[in-house]
Design a protein around this motif. Sequence first.
Motif, PDB file in Angstrom:
ATOM      1  N   ILE A 133      39.626  49.410  31.611  1.00 57.23           N
ATOM      2  CA  ILE A 133      38.223  49.281  31.260  1.00 57.23           C
ATOM      3  C   ILE A 133      37.531  50.634  31.376  1.00 57.23           C
ATOM      4  O   ILE A 133      38.017  51.541  32.057  1.00 57.23           O
ATOM      5  CB  ILE A 133      37.533  48.250  32.196  1.00 57.23           C
ATOM      6  N   ASP A 134      36.383  50.789  30.696  1.00 55.23           N
ATOM      7  CA  ASP A 134      35.522  51.944  30.931  1.00 55.23           C
ATOM      8  C   ASP A 134      34.907  51.784  32.318  1.00 55.23           C
ATOM      9  O   ASP A 134      34.308  50.756  32.613  1.00 55.23           O
ATOM     10  CB  ASP A 134      34.389  52.000  29.892  1.00 55.23           C
ATOM     11  N   ALA A 135      35.059  52.779  33.159  1.00 54.14           N
ATOM     12  CA  ALA A 135      34.551  52.652  34.523  1.00 54.14           C
ATOM     13  C   ALA A 135      34.008  53.969  35.021  1.00 54.14           C
ATOM     14  O   ALA A 135      34.522  55.033  34.674  1.00 54.14           O
ATOM     15  CB  ALA A 135      35.653  52.148  35.454  1.00 54.14           C
ATOM     16  N   ASP A 136      32.966  53.895  35.829  1.00 55.68           N
ATOM     17  CA  ASP A 136      32.418  55.085  36.461  1.00 55.68           C
ATOM     18  C   ASP A 136      32.217  54.802  37.947  1.00 55.68           C
ATOM     19  O   ASP A 136      32.720  53.816  38.472  1.00 55.68           O
ATOM     20  CB  ASP A 136      31.109  55.515  35.785  1.00 55.68           C
ATOM     21  N   ASP A 137      31.453  55.665  38.610  1.00 58.23           N
ATOM     22  CA  ASP A 137      31.314  55.526  40.054  1.00 58.23           C
ATOM     23  C   ASP A 137      30.384  54.396  40.467  1.00 58.23           C
ATOM     24  O   ASP A 137      30.138  54.192  41.656  1.00 58.23           O
ATOM     25  CB  ASP A 137      30.825  56.847  40.664  1.00 58.23           C
ATOM     26  N   THR A 138      29.844  53.621  39.511  1.00 62.15           N
ATOM     27  CA  THR A 138      28.936  52.520  39.848  1.00 62.15           C
ATOM     28  C   THR A 138      29.600  51.155  39.748  1.00 62.15           C
ATOM     29  O   THR A 138      28.933  50.142  39.927  1.00 62.15           O
ATOM     30  CB  THR A 138      27.716  52.549  38.908  1.00 62.15           C
ATOM     31  N   CYS A 139      30.880  51.106  39.445  1.00 61.41           N
ATOM     32  CA  CYS A 139      31.568  49.830  39.203  1.00 61.41           C
ATOM     33  C   CYS A 139      31.987  49.158  40.516  1.00 61.41           C
ATOM     34  O   CYS A 139      33.172  49.154  40.882  1.00 61.41           O
ATOM     35  CB  CYS A 139      32.776  50.037  38.295  1.00 61.41           C
ATOM     36  N   VAL A 140      31.012  48.576  41.198  1.00 61.27           N
ATOM     37  CA  VAL A 140      31.337  47.864  42.442  1.00 61.27           C
ATOM     38  C   VAL A 140      32.126  46.594  42.145  1.00 61.27           C
ATOM     39  O   VAL A 140      32.788  46.044  43.033  1.00 61.27           O
ATOM     40  CB  VAL A 140      30.053  47.527  43.221  1.00 61.27           C
ATOM     41  N   GLU A 141      32.045  46.110  40.883  1.00 58.95           N
ATOM     42  CA  GLU A 141      32.799  44.911  40.528  1.00 58.95           C
ATOM     43  C   GLU A 141      34.300  45.131  40.723  1.00 58.95           C
ATOM     44  O   GLU A 141      35.026  44.215  41.116  1.00 58.95           O
ATOM     45  CB  GLU A 141      32.523  44.513  39.067  1.00 58.95           C
ATOM     46  N   ILE A 142      34.765  46.340  40.430  1.00 63.52           N
ATOM     47  CA  ILE A 142      36.187  46.630  40.600  1.00 63.52           C
ATOM     48  C   ILE A 142      36.543  46.641  42.084  1.00 63.52           C
ATOM     49  O   ILE A 142      37.619  46.179  42.479  1.00 63.52           O
ATOM     50  CB  ILE A 142      36.549  47.976  39.947  1.00 63.52           C
ATOM     51  N   ASP A 143      35.641  47.156  42.907  1.00 66.62           N
ATOM     52  CA  ASP A 143      35.860  47.120  44.356  1.00 66.62           C
ATOM     53  C   ASP A 143      36.090  45.695  44.828  1.00 66.62           C
ATOM     54  O   ASP A 143      37.021  45.416  45.603  1.00 66.62           O
ATOM     55  CB  ASP A 143      34.652  47.713  45.099  1.00 66.62           C
ATOM     56  N   HIS A 144      35.251  44.784  44.369  1.00 67.94           N
ATOM     57  CA  HIS A 144      35.367  43.382  44.772  1.00 67.94           C
ATOM     58  C   HIS A 144      36.667  42.769  44.279  1.00 67.94           C
ATOM     59  O   HIS A 144      37.331  42.013  45.004  1.00 67.94           O
ATOM     60  CB  HIS A 144      34.176  42.581  44.239  1.00 67.94           C
ATOM     61  N   MET A 145      37.027  43.094  43.042  1.00 66.11           N
ATOM     62  CA  MET A 145      38.258  42.563  42.463  1.00 66.11           C
ATOM     63  C   MET A 145      39.486  43.020  43.269  1.00 66.11           C
ATOM     64  O   MET A 145      40.358  42.207  43.614  1.00 66.11           O
ATOM     65  CB  MET A 145      38.374  43.026  41.016  1.00 66.11           C
ATOM     66  N   LEU A 146      39.554  44.319  43.569  1.00 68.63           N
ATOM     67  CA  LEU A 146      40.693  44.842  44.317  1.00 68.63           C
ATOM     68  C   LEU A 146      40.718  44.294  45.733  1.00 68.63           C
ATOM     69  O   LEU A 146      41.801  44.031  46.294  1.00 68.63           O
ATOM     70  CB  LEU A 146      40.649  46.370  44.338  1.00 68.63           C
ATOM     71  N   HIS A 147      39.545  44.111  46.316  1.00 70.55           N
ATOM     72  CA  HIS A 147      39.488  43.532  47.664  1.00 70.55           C
ATOM     73  C   HIS A 147      40.042  42.114  47.669  1.00 70.55           C
ATOM     74  O   HIS A 147      40.807  41.731  48.568  1.00 70.55           O
ATOM     75  CB  HIS A 147      38.042  43.535  48.172  1.00 70.55           C
ATOM     76  N   HIS A 148      39.694  41.341  46.641  1.00 72.48           N
ATOM     77  CA  HIS A 148      40.196  39.969  46.540  1.00 72.48           C
ATOM     78  C   HIS A 148      41.721  39.956  46.403  1.00 72.48           C
ATOM     79  O   HIS A 148      42.408  39.181  47.077  1.00 72.48           O
ATOM     80  CB  HIS A 148      39.550  39.271  45.339  1.00 72.48           C
ATOM     81  N   LEU A 149      42.245  40.826  45.549  1.00 68.67           N
ATOM     82  CA  LEU A 149      43.686  40.885  45.343  1.00 68.67           C
ATOM     83  C   LEU A 149      44.415  41.360  46.598  1.00 68.67           C
ATOM     84  O   LEU A 149      45.506  40.872  46.918  1.00 68.67           O
ATOM     85  CB  LEU A 149      44.019  41.812  44.174  1.00 68.67           C
ATOM     86  N   SER A 150      43.820  42.301  47.314  1.00 67.34           N
ATOM     87  CA  SER A 150      44.472  42.825  48.520  1.00 67.34           C
ATOM     88  C   SER A 150      44.540  41.767  49.617  1.00 67.34           C
ATOM     89  O   SER A 150      45.475  41.762  50.423  1.00 67.34           O
ATOM     90  CB  SER A 150      43.733  44.066  49.029  1.00 67.34           C
ATOM     91  N   ARG A 151      43.575  40.867  49.650  1.00 68.35           N
ATOM     92  CA  ARG A 151      43.581  39.803  50.668  1.00 68.35           C
ATOM     93  C   ARG A 151      44.706  38.809  50.400  1.00 68.35           C
ATOM     94  O   ARG A 151      45.323  38.294  51.342  1.00 68.35           O
ATOM     95  CB  ARG A 151      42.237  39.086  50.686  1.00 68.35           C
ATOM     96  N   LYS A 152      44.999  38.553  49.125  1.00 68.33           N
ATOM     97  CA  LYS A 152      46.119  37.669  48.801  1.00 68.33           C
ATOM     98  C   LYS A 152      47.451  38.360  49.107  1.00 68.33           C
ATOM     99  O   LYS A 152      48.425  37.706  49.482  1.00 68.33           O
ATOM    100  CB  LYS A 152      46.074  37.262  47.330  1.00 68.33           C
ATOM    101  N   ASN A 153      47.482  39.688  48.891  1.00 71.72           N
ATOM    102  CA  ASN A 153      48.645  40.525  49.229  1.00 71.72           C
ATOM    103  C   ASN A 153      49.937  39.996  48.630  1.00 71.72           C
ATOM    104  O   ASN A 153      50.973  39.899  49.301  1.00 71.72           O
ATOM    105  CB  ASN A 153      48.782  40.656  50.753  1.00 71.72           C
ATOM    106  N   THR A 154      49.897  39.663  47.338  1.00 68.64           N
ATOM    107  CA  THR A 154      51.104  39.204  46.639  1.00 68.64           C
ATOM    108  C   THR A 154      51.459  40.102  45.453  1.00 68.64           C
ATOM    109  O   THR A 154      52.523  39.947  44.862  1.00 68.64           O
ATOM    110  CB  THR A 154      50.922  37.765  46.125  1.00 68.64           C
ATOM    111  N   VAL A 155      50.565  41.022  45.094  1.00 67.11           N
ATOM    112  CA  VAL A 155      50.770  41.854  43.909  1.00 67.11           C
ATOM    113  C   VAL A 155      51.899  42.851  44.149  1.00 67.11           C
ATOM    114  O   VAL A 155      51.888  43.594  45.129  1.00 67.11           O
ATOM    115  CB  VAL A 155      49.483  42.607  43.529  1.00 67.11           C
ATOM    116  N   LYS A 156      52.862  42.854  43.228  1.00 61.85           N
ATOM    117  CA  LYS A 156      53.991  43.786  43.296  1.00 61.85           C
ATOM    118  C   LYS A 156      53.858  44.916  42.261  1.00 61.85           C
ATOM    119  O   LYS A 156      54.304  46.036  42.515  1.00 61.85           O
ATOM    120  CB  LYS A 156      55.307  43.038  43.088  1.00 61.85           C
ATOM    121  N   LYS A 157      53.290  44.579  41.104  1.00 63.99           N
ATOM    122  CA  LYS A 157      53.093  45.577  40.058  1.00 63.99           C
ATOM    123  C   LYS A 157      51.612  45.649  39.726  1.00 63.99           C
ATOM    124  O   LYS A 157      51.024  44.666  39.269  1.00 63.99           O
ATOM    125  CB  LYS A 157      53.910  45.235  38.809  1.00 63.99           C
ATOM    126  N   LEU A 158      51.021  46.833  39.941  1.00 67.42           N
ATOM    127  CA  LEU A 158      49.582  47.015  39.733  1.00 67.42           C
ATOM    128  C   LEU A 158      49.342  48.180  38.790  1.00 67.42           C
ATOM    129  O   LEU A 158      49.842  49.287  39.014  1.00 67.42           O
ATOM    130  CB  LEU A 158      48.883  47.269  41.069  1.00 67.42           C
TER     131      LEU A 158
END
Length: 392
Positions: free
Chosen positions: A103-128
């Motif tokens: 996606i187009d992203a800059d330093d204001t994309c807190v949505e991506i922070d939330h998305m990565l935080h959610h994925l890290s809590r599940k801790n099942t991702v092998k390929k990112l």
Amino acid sequence: MDKISKLPLGIIETILCLLPIQEAARTSILSRFWRYRWITIPKLAFIQDTFQVTDDAELSFLEQTFGATSERRALTKRGRIFNAVYQVLLMHEGPIHEFAFSIDADDTCVEIDHMLHHLSRKNTVKKLKLEFCWWYINFRYKIPLSLFSFGQLTDLSIAGCILDHQPTFKGFGNLTSLHLEGIETTEKTLMHLLSHCPSLKSLNLDSDGTTIDHSGDFSIADLFKCLPSIENLCFCFHIIHCFCPDRIPEKLPNALLHLKNLAINELCFHSIHGLPFLLLLIKSSPNLKTLKLQLEDNSDDDESEVSSDDENEVEDYSNIWLEHLNELEILDFSNGENALGFVKLILAKSPVLKKVKILLDEDGDKDEELQIMRILLRSPRVSPVVDIIVTF
């Protein structure tokens, strides 16, 4: 029951993983058996360039599934992608093994922070795979701390972002493949990352837009100490140049025993460090099988010219023996003494070499092609079956 509903769950999952997420969601209409099967697929990809955006009069299937308020209908394309990601992640059941996001992203994309935080809590991702279109945006997205909590990662690809040093980072113990492109980072950050990936087998350091803050605290030897198990290595010489001291060492402290495939981009044979560094690497890689070079001509840069004492570097490394090398490819080749000398050395020191392919640069002509071909065909070689190709 119809035939499509009788398919084994494993085949259904394979089909769904091959479809874009929007198309996978539409399979719910096939039958009751297929309804919401897509919410369990372990592979998710959200790519802005391929994401379908509908107008206000027509809602996508995902929007029909989750409901669409007037505010949601008015979202931009980027906003709709974020909205779709949120909804899919909240509804998803089971592990997510592969996740791709572009996606187009800059330093204001807190949505991506939330998305990565959610994925890290599940801790099942092998390929990112995270790809942020940085080339026409003034500010790059800064990778959050949560990325370093993906303890199950085996493959990581990051493009177009800022990568900061994380002193609390304990490492990616399972990571075998790392691709970095268009990133802003520092020597310290890069070294810290590589030194905490003990299982790394494939590394790609792409130069396209990549900037590394050079501190001078690390050397070439320090860099390759971090890659004890590397098998596939691709990098741009300009990046490695940050680690070059005034003089290339005669040998590395540790041999690259596992390295089989080596690719170097933007290598300049006229550079003070270019040829010595290349010879150092292949001398340290006794099991090398393929070597691919893309050359950059800096012959007009006086500061990059080798001195007369350096013109015999090839002879200085005449004790090289590449017992397993079977393929050499050089792109943007120009008829220079060092470049030809290197190819002749490879021919003379590679007993199982099968193919040498040389693609001339755009300034080459037919006469140069024939001249190089004649020189190489007359050069001594130890492989009885080597095929030499010189072309444009």
